[in-house]
Write an enzyme that holds these catalytic residues in place. Sequence first.
Site, PDB file in Angstrom:
ATOM      1  N   LYS A 149       0.772  -1.230  -0.019  1.00 36.45           N
ATOM      2  CA  LYS A 149      -0.080  -0.074   0.000  1.00 36.45           C
ATOM      3  C   LYS A 149       0.923   1.267  -0.041  1.00 36.45           C
ATOM      4  CE  LYS A 149      -4.207  -1.917   0.975  1.00 36.45           C
ATOM      5  NZ  LYS A 149      -5.528  -1.525   0.121  1.00 36.45           N
ATOM      6  N   LYS A 257     -13.232  -7.513  -6.040  1.00 35.99           N
ATOM      7  CA  LYS A 257     -13.829  -7.917  -5.081  1.00 35.99           C
ATOM      8  C   LYS A 257     -15.315  -8.494  -4.884  1.00 35.99           C
ATOM      9  CE  LYS A 257     -10.677  -4.816  -2.666  1.00 35.99           C
ATOM     10  NZ  LYS A 257      -9.720  -4.184  -3.690  1.00 35.99           N
TER      11      LYS A 257
END
Length: 348
Positions: A149, A257
């Site tokens: 990230k 997702k």
Amino acid sequence: MKATYHKYILNFKRPSGTSRGVMTEKETWFIVLEKDGKKGIGECGILRGLSADDRPDYEAKLQWTCDNIHLGKDALWDALIEFPSIQFGVEMAFQSLESETPFLLFPSGFTNGSDSIEINGLVWMGEAAFMKQQIEEKLAQGFRCIKLKIGAIDFDKELELLAFIRKHFTPEQVEIRVDANGAFSLNEALDKLNKLFGFQLHSIEQPISKNHTDRMAELCKRTPLPIALDEELIGVFSLDDKERLLQKIKPQYIILKPSFVGGFRGTQEWISLAEKYKIGWWITSALESNIGLNAIAQWTFLQHNLMPQGLGTGALYTNNFDCPLEVSKGQLWYKKELDWKFDFEQLD
């Protein structure tokens, strides 16, 4: 058939940072079906501040769903089009109820323990020293693909972390994915992509925030490294709108997702379009409990996508449900000799 819904708060073992802030807990919801003495369970994995269905009427829609469960899975999927996490929870709950046991949803070589799913190791945002520690842990644990990230700390420090990895590991040894979560400004994005290019990355997720489709299309055309859309897919409900988005932006990859895109059916729509336009894809979890992660993993195995998937989030919480999922050397295994430690009364 009887249906009930239940709220459950997952507690992170340690605060987990993204470009949108630091999380200490994660709210999730379960739908439980009961029929003829059997029970099925599905997880509605909403992520506040990000999910398209983060709306004031969310709980009311859960109640409506339970009141109208007699409509069946397909009719409910259509009726819940603007509530993708509830679509997924309903899909999962019906599959669970119809299965031999509540958690063996899609029997395969994965669920019998003979095969595994390669996953990426996730490195959370934080101070440079903390991120470096996580990177070293993931590499020591045998991950061949790590995902960082980025976008929360100083960009030069992030480049130093990438340099640290590349100093010790070639791209053949360790694949690096980075996820900006939309953190780059529209003006600086291309310059940052050019700076990242030197580290031979696999891809970057969502360099700029969603809904800047003209700029994202330009970036995907001019980028020196592959761009993967993630948040950009959230809230795109109809098949026609999905196709128009991919035709316009022409990304190199999309990331799916199920909790965000309408469960297995919604994910399959995106996969079919991606393959039509020769766009790569992979599947990730969205911080669900092990109940949702288990369903996603079992279904993902059946898609025969050999890229590393984003399914390594099961160990994040102090109060997750013990299950047969286990990560070993960068692979997710279903250890069928391990039992689920779950009682439906835990949700009450």
